[in-house]
Design a protein around this motif. Structure first.
Motif, short mmCIF file in Angstrom:
data_model
loop_
_atom_site.label_atom_id
_atom_site.label_comp_id
_atom_site.label_asym_id
_atom_site.label_seq_id
_atom_site.Cartn_x
_atom_site.Cartn_y
_atom_site.Cartn_z
N SER A 35 5.73 3.49 -4.99
CA SER A 35 5.73 2.91 -6.33
C SER A 35 6.12 1.44 -6.35
O SER A 35 5.79 0.73 -7.29
N GLY A 36 6.83 0.94 -5.36
CA GLY A 36 7.25 -0.46 -5.39
C GLY A 36 6.57 -1.23 -4.29
O GLY A 36 6.10 -0.67 -3.32
N PRO A 37 6.43 -2.49 -4.43
CA PRO A 37 6.84 -3.37 -5.53
C PRO A 37 5.83 -3.33 -6.68
O PRO A 37 4.66 -3.05 -6.48
N GLU A 38 6.32 -3.60 -7.85
CA GLU A 38 5.47 -3.61 -9.04
C GLU A 38 4.88 -4.99 -9.27
O GLU A 38 5.48 -6.00 -8.90
N LEU A 39 3.73 -5.01 -9.89
CA LEU A 39 3.06 -6.27 -10.26
C LEU A 39 2.67 -6.15 -11.72
O LEU A 39 1.87 -5.29 -12.09
N ILE A 40 3.27 -6.97 -12.56
CA ILE A 40 3.04 -6.95 -14.01
C ILE A 40 3.31 -5.55 -14.56
O ILE A 40 2.57 -5.03 -15.39
N GLY A 41 4.34 -4.89 -14.06
CA GLY A 41 4.73 -3.57 -14.53
C GLY A 41 3.88 -2.44 -13.98
O GLY A 41 4.07 -1.28 -14.33
N MET A 42 2.90 -2.75 -13.11
CA MET A 42 2.02 -1.74 -12.54
C MET A 42 2.53 -1.34 -11.16
O MET A 42 2.79 -2.22 -10.33
N PRO A 43 2.70 -0.04 -10.89
CA PRO A 43 3.18 0.38 -9.57
C PRO A 43 2.23 -0.07 -8.45
O PRO A 43 1.03 -0.24 -8.65
N PHE A 44 2.80 -0.23 -7.27
CA PHE A 44 2.05 -0.68 -6.10
C PHE A 44 0.82 0.17 -5.86
O PHE A 44 -0.25 -0.33 -5.51
N PHE A 45 0.96 1.49 -6.03
CA PHE A 45 -0.15 2.42 -5.78
C PHE A 45 -1.41 1.99 -6.54
O PHE A 45 -2.51 2.03 -6.00
N TYR A 46 -1.26 1.57 -7.80
CA TYR A 46 -2.42 1.23 -8.62
C TYR A 46 -2.93 -0.18 -8.36
O TYR A 46 -4.14 -0.40 -8.25
N TRP A 47 -2.03 -1.15 -8.27
CA TRP A 47 -2.55 -2.51 -8.09
C TRP A 47 -3.10 -2.72 -6.69
O TRP A 47 -4.00 -3.54 -6.49
N PHE A 48 -2.64 -1.97 -5.69
CA PHE A 48 -3.20 -2.06 -4.36
C PHE A 48 -4.64 -1.52 -4.35
O PHE A 48 -5.52 -2.10 -3.71
N GLN A 49 -4.87 -0.42 -5.07
CA GLN A 49 -6.23 0.12 -5.15
C GLN A 49 -7.15 -0.86 -5.87
O GLN A 49 -8.31 -1.05 -5.48
N LEU A 50 -6.66 -1.49 -6.92
CA LEU A 50 -7.46 -2.47 -7.66
C LEU A 50 -7.78 -3.66 -6.76
O LEU A 50 -8.92 -4.15 -6.76
N ALA A 51 -6.81 -4.12 -6.00
CA ALA A 51 -7.06 -5.22 -5.06
C ALA A 51 -8.02 -4.78 -3.97
O ALA A 51 -8.85 -5.57 -3.50
N GLY A 52 -7.95 -3.51 -3.57
CA GLY A 52 -8.85 -2.98 -2.55
C GLY A 52 -10.30 -3.01 -2.99
O GLY A 52 -11.20 -3.22 -2.17
#
Length: 91
Positions: A35-52
């Motif tokens: 879950s960490g680190p967060e980006l703009i309140g979004m957990p790592f799990f989600y923003w990493f997939q979006l960046a992927g």
């Protein structure tokens, strides 16, 4: 310029194709299952997939741009006729 190598299978190989492994490696869940680190309140799990997704688009675009002008080898054998290729003709 040397003539292209003849390939019986018609598969094109380029070292640029190895870049397509990067998006596949991003799919290995244990890398980003936290879950960490967060980006703009979004957990790592989600923003990493979006960046992927963005990384996958960039990798695919680079491979396409670098390999689109490579010559292809035609399939062996005689060229197919329209009537031979028509699936409805066999019915």
């Amino acid at each position: 310029m040397a003539p292209p190598k003849k390939s019986a299978s018609g598969i094109r190989w380029s070292p640029w194709n190895l870049l397509l492994l990067v998006p596949l490696l991003l799919l290995i869940t244990p890398y980003f299952n936290r879950s960490g680190p967060e980006l703009i309140g979004m957990p790592f799990f989600y923003w990493f997939q979006l960046a992927g997704v963005a990384v996958g688009v960039i990798c695919t675009s680079v491979v396409f741009a670098m390999t689109k002008d490579e010559p292809t080898t035609p399939a062996p054998g005689p060229a197919g006729d329209v009537d031979d290729l028509d699936e409805g003709a066999a019915r």
